[in-house]
Design a protein around this motif. Structure first.
Motif: not given
Ligand code: 2P0
Length: 334
Positions: A13, A18, A20, A26, A72, A112, A140-143, A196-197, A200, A290-291
């Motif tokens: 990204a 970052w 929800k 998600i 997920r 992910s 499953g995973s935002g990104s 990350s979850a 954020m 990133d994270a």
């Protein structure tokens, strides 16, 4: 028995996701934009087999069996079943899923994203799901929704509470800006301390700066970034990329307790990029983090060898590689 295998790319990204607005579905608090990497170096590969002989659903990640009860994973399967177009009984067969990454999992390298994009694509092919599947990957995973497409991609946060309009759309294919190169500097391949979850969630709940970024900075910046990509305007692209990364990590540091992802080596890479740009009198390179502590560097093809030379000078690959710190992998944008 039916088997499908797919591969899916990693995306990085440049305007980060970052936070929800809905944890279960998600749904993000802001739009994000990413660049998709090519699949020579970093990708996920997933095989799904459905068989009337299988007694239960099972999953192996990088060769190790994991629980199918991961919520997920269940979200993805539920979304696929809603849109499945098979009616030969296969929809009731149990499945075996095998997924592998060719890069370290959970090291801030969007594992992910590639993994769930790959799972969504493979399941969609198996169950003949048509249309946009970025929403299935997002479950499953935002990104992951951004890894469904190549090139430059925008994930629209959407406003519908069901998430139906929270999908990814391509901005431009990689061929539109073929001189762009992406260098991943693996500072550490160990698992991050705060996922990350969790990071954020904590940042959204406690960081005043994140609220400011989402409300006041991103609405203008996201369109400026899209324009920079469409105009192949590297100076603007690079400046916005670095600012967005710095602001994401500032927001994380303003969380309580703070979420710290970058380390001393990450900060020295930031310094080096700024010194390099200052010395050349123009913006030739951009970093983003990133994270995790690993750096992603964007630059033009003609500047790669010069930059890698300087990098080697300040972070001698052999020493740092021996210590497991820094590994350079020049990667073309897909
Ligand atoms: C991004 N990252 O936009 C941001 C920037 C990391 C930093 O998306 O909870 O694994 O699965 O939706 O997508 C990493 O978070 O989080 C991420 P979930 P995800 O790429």
């Amino acid at each position: 028995m039916n088997t499908v295998t797919c591969v899916a790319p990693v995306n990085i990204a440049v305007i980060k996701y970052w936070g929800k607005r809905d944890e279960n579905l998600i749904l993000p608090v802001n739009d994000s934009i990413s660049a998709t990497l090519d699949m020579d170096h970093l990708c996920a590969k997933t095989t799904v087999t459905a068989s009337p002989d299988f007694k239960e659903n099972r999953i192996w990640l990088n060769g190790k069996e994991e629980s199918m009860q991961n919520p997920r994973l269940q979200n993805c399967l539920r979304e696929i079943r809603k849109r499945a177009q098979v009616s030969n009984g296969m929809e009731n067969w149990k499945i075996h899923i095998r997924s592998e990454n060719n890069f370290p999992t959970a090291a801030g390298l969007a594992s992910s994203a590639a993994g769930y994009a790959c799972l969504a694509t493979t399941l969609a092919k198996l169950y003949k799901v048509e249309g946009d599947i970025s929403g299935i990957a997002r479950a499953g995973s935002g990104s992951a929704c951004r890894s469904i497409y190549g090139g430059f991609v925008r994930w629209y946060s959407g406003s519908d509470p069901t998430g139906i309009d929270s999908i990814a759309r391509p901005i431009a294919p990689a061929t539109h800006w073929s001189e762009i190169r992406i260098l991943i500097l693996v500072v550490s391949d160990s698992k991050k301390k705060v996922s990350s979850a969790e990071g954020m969630k904590r940042t959204l709940e406690t960081s005043e700066f994140l609220k400011h970024k989402v409300d006041k900075i991103i609405p203008t910046r996201i369109n400026e970034m899209q324009k920079a990509v469409l105009n192949s305007d590297f100076t603007t692209f690079a400046e916005l990329t670095m600012k967005d990364s710095n602001e994401m990590h500032a927001a994380c540091l303003a969380a309580y307790p703070p979420c710290v992802y970058m380390n001393d080596i990450s900060h020295s890479i930031v310094d080096l990029v700024h010194k390099y740009n200052d010395a050349t009198g123009t913006i030739k390179a951009a970093y983003t983090f990133d994270a995790g502590p690993n750096a992603t560097i964007f630059l033009k093809e003609r500047d790669v060898s010069e930059f890698v030379g300087i990098l080697n000078n300040f972070f001698p690959m052999s020493d740092l590689y021996l210590n497991g710190y820094l590994k350079g992998i020049p990667i073309k944008a897909a």
